[in-house]
Motif scaffolding. Structure first.
Motif, PDB file in Angstrom:
ATOM      1  N   VAL A  79      -2.366  13.847  -5.745  1.00 24.03           N
ATOM      2  CA  VAL A  79      -1.170  13.041  -5.521  1.00 24.03           C
ATOM      3  C   VAL A  79      -1.180  11.919  -6.554  1.00 24.03           C
ATOM      4  CG1 VAL A  79      -0.014  11.490  -3.883  1.00 24.03           C
ATOM      5  CG2 VAL A  79      -1.129  13.593  -3.069  1.00 24.03           C
ATOM      6  N   TYR A  85      -6.386  12.138  -5.652  1.00 27.37           N
ATOM      7  CA  TYR A  85      -5.219  11.381  -6.097  1.00 27.37           C
ATOM      8  C   TYR A  85      -5.516  10.680  -7.411  1.00 27.37           C
ATOM      9  CZ  TYR A  85      -7.489   7.156  -4.178  1.00 27.37           C
ATOM     10  OH  TYR A  85      -8.356   6.133  -3.900  1.00 27.37           O
ATOM     11  N   CYS A 143      -4.353   9.933   1.521  1.00 28.94           N
ATOM     12  CA  CYS A 143      -4.971  11.072   0.833  1.00 28.94           C
ATOM     13  C   CYS A 143      -6.358  11.375   1.403  1.00 28.94           C
ATOM     14  CB  CYS A 143      -5.064  10.800  -0.666  1.00 28.94           C
ATOM     15  SG  CYS A 143      -3.474  10.833  -1.516  1.00 28.94           S
ATOM     16  N   THR A 151      -7.881  14.803   0.005  1.00 26.16           N
ATOM     17  CA  THR A 151      -6.968  15.268  -1.041  1.00 26.16           C
ATOM     18  C   THR A 151      -7.110  14.332  -2.233  1.00 26.16           C
ATOM     19  OG1 THR A 151      -5.411  16.197   0.558  1.00 26.16           O
ATOM     20  CG2 THR A 151      -4.541  15.662  -1.627  1.00 26.16           C
TER      21      THR A 151
END
Length: 915
Positions: free
Chosen positions: A356, A381, A372, A379
């Motif tokens: 992201v 970023y 995130c 996730t």
């Protein structure tokens, strides 16, 4: 398996990686680079001049066949897949060759099996340039863009493809589909297929990575029966930091390299970057570079927001943008904002291999990074920092977080970005107050980590850093100031050096202790007491940190005897010269200050470990033992030191634009103060209860039946008093001070129940801001530490005002005054209605309150209202039922509108008397 004391133990080896053999690897590396340069030269010389997409794709196809068929290159790639490229040995090997760009590329090429062929070819080409010229890799820019653009992002492993489409498959899929090697190279294909199968066993990261930025390892030992198991688990992260200029210029590939292979960028954007009021500025439309000097003489120049500039950049590179705009205000840095980002990421189907992109300042970096960390449990970023705080502190930091219950960064997770991009040219759009507060994070590193940085700040900081926004905008300087600035190039180099040293010092202090596994953390200087009083004071983070740094320097001098009085003065003088705060009156509140100590000891695992300057500026020590009484004494002494009338410090120690409200970021003071006061009161109550239990040697509590009977015997007012501490702790301020942005349509509310937790927040956000009279009432209510949830909020007061006005009500009855918000709302509505008829003489508002303390506060509030409101409000202190019975006995007494908001036990009787 080993044996100790006749007890057999077994060890699990999770991966079978190759060791880094320096000489043999470097020899193979050099040989491979030579082969890449040869292949690239041959292919590009034949087909480089064409802009035809077919010709370009065929060039890449021929390059792919040549690269993956080459024995030297296939040996190099296969070895790279098995090497621990995230290890210290590998990092040191490449850093000794002074080529960090090659290191960055090799960490990605380890995953060539799972990368699209086009991406691998790009990385190999870039590697061949960086090997001999580290900066040359950054100059590839547009030359390679045309070969890398036009990716078919809809390709998948099951698609039937030809030579042109083949380069958009992952390498493992192209080999398995047999679209890369012809029959003559069948042996090479079989060699790769066998390698894929082997990698699944010895290094699965290389063939099926969840993310190319993270790897795991572990060591597990167990007894033969497995009844006893001991394990050590580790995760290794790859993170890159680049201080660069014009990151959004078309020729800058930092972001394009990450997002072109993915085809899209999911972006969490600070809402101010989409607001012309904040970030509209001149941009060269040919290059997409922001023009920073006030030099707007370019022939093809446009005025763009950062969002518009960013969207042009990604369009140029063939990348689709999904932009999620979120507030970057401290007042909105809460768990609900994190949750909303999570919902959007899920809606967009973000994958765990898809970083992201977070664009904005420190607040956005914190809350979006936290989201995130939670999404898919992890996730990746990327941070594009548009502020100083994000650029050298919150951006590269692993600490993602949000505020909670009046305390700064109460909730969070350790989750560093995979890439941090710091671009000074974007700071030209910042409010000067934001520049000033961001410098505080640089000062902290200078005081305890880098004396060179401290001296550089003394040289360039006090006069020009804020005014020129770190050398990016000289339009605000007059002739005399420009002359005093001296050589422009030298000043620009000094500004760049400040940013570089700040980043180096921060990384040195932070990256060896990402998960805060110990508390010897120099970069926490200024962050020991300030997190507890920053939000109650409504201060900008940098100003709060600055007050704590000044106080910390004073403690180091007076309490610890670690620095001299001259050194303390020098530190405080720099803070003052940079127009930061040395003092805020919230520090006078000893209850809040001591609660800061308690919370920080909890946060730091039972130690205070307050970093302070020690020995010389640029060195650190840790204060762990100090009593509340000593702290109180030193706070008083420090106040006198920095704020006395003949103080050497400008503004008597107070900062310039120290509040969130001063730079348009809202105000956290009321809500945070209410939370902190309630928590302090709750702590006191718990201490008394604990002490009582200890002194009576764990005496049994009153049984449930007796407790229930006791509660039934209490009056409503007594029950309110008993309950207010607990309920205040979870209360959120319900009076809005900021006007919501106007929208063409009502914002979406994704819930189908009227009483969903967010329903009131949604309705309040769409309700117009209350009057100054009601805002003042809210402030006094909190300041007087009354039962804040009883106060009529924005939603209710605006409704009452609307009803009085719509019904042309001139005589209003408010049963249950509390501190007066409902009475004020009635008065404002009735006066507005009466004004239309030409006279307000007959407007009357009667408000009833039985509690003496509350009635006194209400009277105080009414006395501060506008005269026209004061004149129509009549406060009656006493028993409401008696007053209403007297009114009912007088048949001439009538009211146009009544509001019942008093003790619930008497509601039916109130209603009966009204009717």
């Amino acid at each position: 398996m080993t044996s100790t004391n006749n007890t057999a133990t077994q060890q699990i080896d999770y991966y079978s990686l190759e060791k880094v053999e320096s000489e043999s690897f470097l020899a193979l590396f050099g040989e491979s680079v030579a082969r890449i340069q040869s292949i690239v030269g041959e292919i590009m010389n034949v087909e480089n001049d064409s802009d035809d997409k077919f010709v370009q794709s065929m060039a890449l196809y021929h390059m792919a066949v040549a690269v993956f068929s080459d024995d030297s290159l296939s040996k190099f790639l296969k070895l790279l897949a098995r090497l621990p490229v995230f290890s210290r040995d590998f990092e040191e090997l490449l850093s000794q060759k002074s080529n960090l760009e090659c290191l960055n590329i090799l960490k990605k090429l380890k995953f060539y099996v799972n990368l699209k062929i086009r991406e691998t070819l790009y990385l190999l080409t870039k590697l061949s340039v960086a090997y001999g010229d580290e900066d040359g890799a950054d100059k590839l820019g547009v030359m390679l863009t045309k070969y890398y653009a036009g990716v078919n992002h809809n390709m998948d492993a099951a698609s039937a493809v030809g030579p042109i489409d083949m380069v958009d498959l992952k390498f493992k899929d192209a080999v398995r589909q047999d679209v890369l090697f012809g029959t003559a190279a069948a042996a090479k294909r079989a060699e790769y297929l066998a390698e894929f199968e082997e990698l699944e066993k010895v290094e699965p990261h290389a063939v099926y990575p969840t993310s190319i930025y993270r790897q795991s390892d572990g060591c597990t030992v167990a007894t033969k029966s497995s009844h006893k198991i001991e394990a050590v688990m580790s995760t290794t992260l790859s993170s890159s930091i680049r201080i660069s200029s014009h990151v959004l210029g078309f020729d800058n590939n930092h972001l394009a390299e990450i997002y072109r292979p993915l085809g899209r960028a999911v972006i969490v954007l600070d809402d101010k970057l989409d607001d012309a009021t904040y970030t509209l500025g001149p941009v060269d439309l040919d290059t997409n570079r922001r023009i920073n000097d006030g030099d707007e003489k370019k022939s093809n120049m446009g005025r763009l927001t950062i969002r518009q500039q960013m969207e042009r950049y990604f369009y140029f590179h063939g990348v689709t943008c999904n932009v999620l705009t979120r507030s970057g205000n401290e007042v909105d840095k809460d768990i609900e904002s994190v949750q909303q980002i999570l919902f959007e990421l899920k809606k967009l189907g973000v994958m765990r291999n898809e970083p992201v992109l977070i664009v904005g300042g420190g607040v956005i970096a914190d809350i979006a990074g936290f989201a995130c960390a939670l999404f898919h449990r992890n996730t990746p970023y990327v941070i594009l920092a548009t502020s100083i705080v994000a650029g050298i502190d919150a951006g590269p930091s692993p600490r993602t977080c949000c505020d909670g219950q009046g305390y700064k960064n109460a909730f969070g997770a350790f989750h560093p970005p995979v890439v941090t991009l710091t671009d000074r040219t974007l700071w030209t759009t910042m409010h000067p107050g934001m520049i000033r507060h961001g410098i505080a994070e640089i000062v902290k590193m200078a005081c305890v980590e880098c004396k060179e940085l401290f001296e550089l700040l003394e040289k360039v900081g006090p006069t020009h850093l804020v005014k020129t926004k770190f050398g990016t905008d000289f339009s605000g300087l007059n002739e005399a100031e420009l002359k005093a600035l001296g050589d422009r190039e030298e000043f620009d180099n000094d500004c760049g050096r400040v940013v570089g040293l700040a980043m180096e010092s921060y990384v040195k202090a932070e990256f060896g202790n990402l998960w805060e596994t110990h508390q010897c953390r120099p970069h926490a200087f200024g962050h020991t007491w300030s997190p507890g009083y920053e939000l109650p004071a409504g201060m900008l983070h940098g100003h709060a940190v600055a007050t704590c740094m000044g106080f910390g320097a004073y403690l180091s001098w007076k309490h610890c005897d670690w620095i001299s009085g001259d050194q303390c003065l020098r530190i405080c003088q720099l803070i003052s010269d940079l127009e930061l705060s040395l003092w805020h009156d919230v520090m006078d509140d000893k209850e809040i200050f001591h609660s800061c100590t308690k919370k920080m000891i909890q946060k730091r695992g039972g130690n205070l470990a307050a970093p302070l300057p020690r020995g010389d500026i640029g060195s650190v020590g840790y204060l762990n033992d100090i009593t509340d009484a000593q702290l109180s004494q030193y706070v008083d002494e420090y106040k006198s030191y920095v704020t006395k009338e003949n103080s050497t410090f400008a503004r008597n120690g107070y900062g310039v634009e120290p509040l969130l409200d001063d730079v348009g970021l809202g105000d956290t003071a009321l809500e945070a103060t209410a939370h902190v006061r309630a928590e302090i009161a709750c702590d006191k109550k718990n201490v008394v209860a604990t002490d009582s239990a200890s002194s009576e040697e764990k005496k049994e509590d009153i049984d449930d039946a007796n407790t229930a009977e006791d509660n039934r015997s209490k009056s409503y007012q007594q029950w309110i008093k008993d309950q207010q501490t607990d309920r205040n702790a979870s209360w959120k301020l319900n009076v809005a001070f900021d006007t919501a942005k106007d929208t063409e349509e009502a914002p979406h509310f994704p819930h189908n129940t009227l009483f969903h937790n967010n329903a009131e927040k949604y309705a309040s956000s769409q309700t117009s801001t209350v009057s100054n009279n009601i805002m003042a009432a809210a402030k006094v209510t909190v300041e007087e530490d009354l039962f804040a949830p009883c106060m009529v909020g924005s939603l209710e007061s605006q409704f009452l005002k609307m009803m009085a006005k719509a019904n042309n009500a001139h005589k209003c009855l408010d049963i249950g005054c509390f501190t007066g918000s409902s009475a004020i709302a009635f008065a404002e509505g009735a006066l507005a209605a009466a004004a239309k008829s030409g006279t307000t003489a007959d407007v009357e508002v009667h408000t009833l309150e039985s509690d003496e303390k509350t009635a006194e506060v209400a009277a105080k509030i009414f006395g501060q209202c506008e005269p026209k409101v004061q004149n129509v409000v009549n406060l009656h202190h006493g028993d409401a039922l008696s007053w209403m019975k007297d009114c009912a006995a007088n048949t001439e007494t009538t009211f146009d509108i009544c509001f019942i908001d008093a003790d619930k036990d008497n509601y039916l009787e109130y209603y009966g008397l009204i009717m």
